[in-house]
Design a protein around this motif. Sequence first.
Motif, PDB file in Angstrom:
ATOM      1  N   MET A   1       0.847  -1.184   0.000  1.00 14.90           N
ATOM      2  CA  MET A   1       0.000   0.000   0.000  1.00 14.90           C
ATOM      3  C   MET A   1       0.887   1.240   0.000  1.00 14.90           C
ATOM      4  O   MET A   1       1.893   1.290   0.704  1.00 14.90           O
ATOM      5  N   ASP A   2       0.504   2.215  -0.817  1.00 19.60           N
ATOM      6  CA  ASP A   2       1.241   3.474  -0.904  1.00 19.60           C
ATOM      7  C   ASP A   2       0.429   4.579  -0.238  1.00 19.60           C
ATOM      8  O   ASP A   2      -0.806   4.590  -0.317  1.00 19.60           O
ATOM      9  N   ASP A   3       1.105   5.510   0.440  1.00 22.08           N
ATOM     10  CA  ASP A   3       0.450   6.719   0.945  1.00 22.08           C
ATOM     11  C   ASP A   3       0.415   7.712  -0.205  1.00 22.08           C
ATOM     12  O   ASP A   3       1.451   8.011  -0.804  1.00 22.08           O
ATOM     13  N   VAL A   4      -0.791   8.214  -0.505  1.00 18.08           N
ATOM     14  CA  VAL A   4      -0.973   9.105  -1.640  1.00 18.08           C
ATOM     15  C   VAL A   4      -1.594  10.414  -1.153  1.00 18.08           C
ATOM     16  O   VAL A   4      -2.633  10.403  -0.492  1.00 18.08           O
ATOM     17  N   VAL A   5      -0.934  11.528  -1.460  1.00 19.58           N
ATOM     18  CA  VAL A   5      -1.451  12.851  -1.109  1.00 19.58           C
ATOM     19  C   VAL A   5      -2.316  13.319  -2.270  1.00 19.58           C
ATOM     20  O   VAL A   5      -1.857  13.399  -3.418  1.00 19.58           O
ATOM     21  N   LEU A   6      -3.595  13.614  -1.957  1.00 17.22           N
ATOM     22  CA  LEU A   6      -4.548  14.074  -2.958  1.00 17.22           C
ATOM     23  C   LEU A   6      -4.984  15.495  -2.629  1.00 17.22           C
ATOM     24  O   LEU A   6      -5.077  15.868  -1.461  1.00 17.22           O
TER      25      LEU A   6
END
Length: 62
Positions: free
Chosen positions: A26-31
């Motif tokens: 799982m990747d942490d994604v900034v939206l």
Amino acid sequence: MKKYTIIKIYEPDFGCEGLSDGQQRMDDVVLKDMEGNEVIVQISDAELYAKNLNEGDEYWME
């Protein structure tokens, strides 16, 4: 559904231990939404690759 822009993708480093059997990367994604609000979510690495999603791309989420 709400439209976001992918600002940054952080891929975890599991070092020499790697992932446990059956564990999904799982990747942490900034939206960022259209109003400029930022949120950090976890998205599977497999989904990002399957949909060819990269920083700067649009991402739709409920």
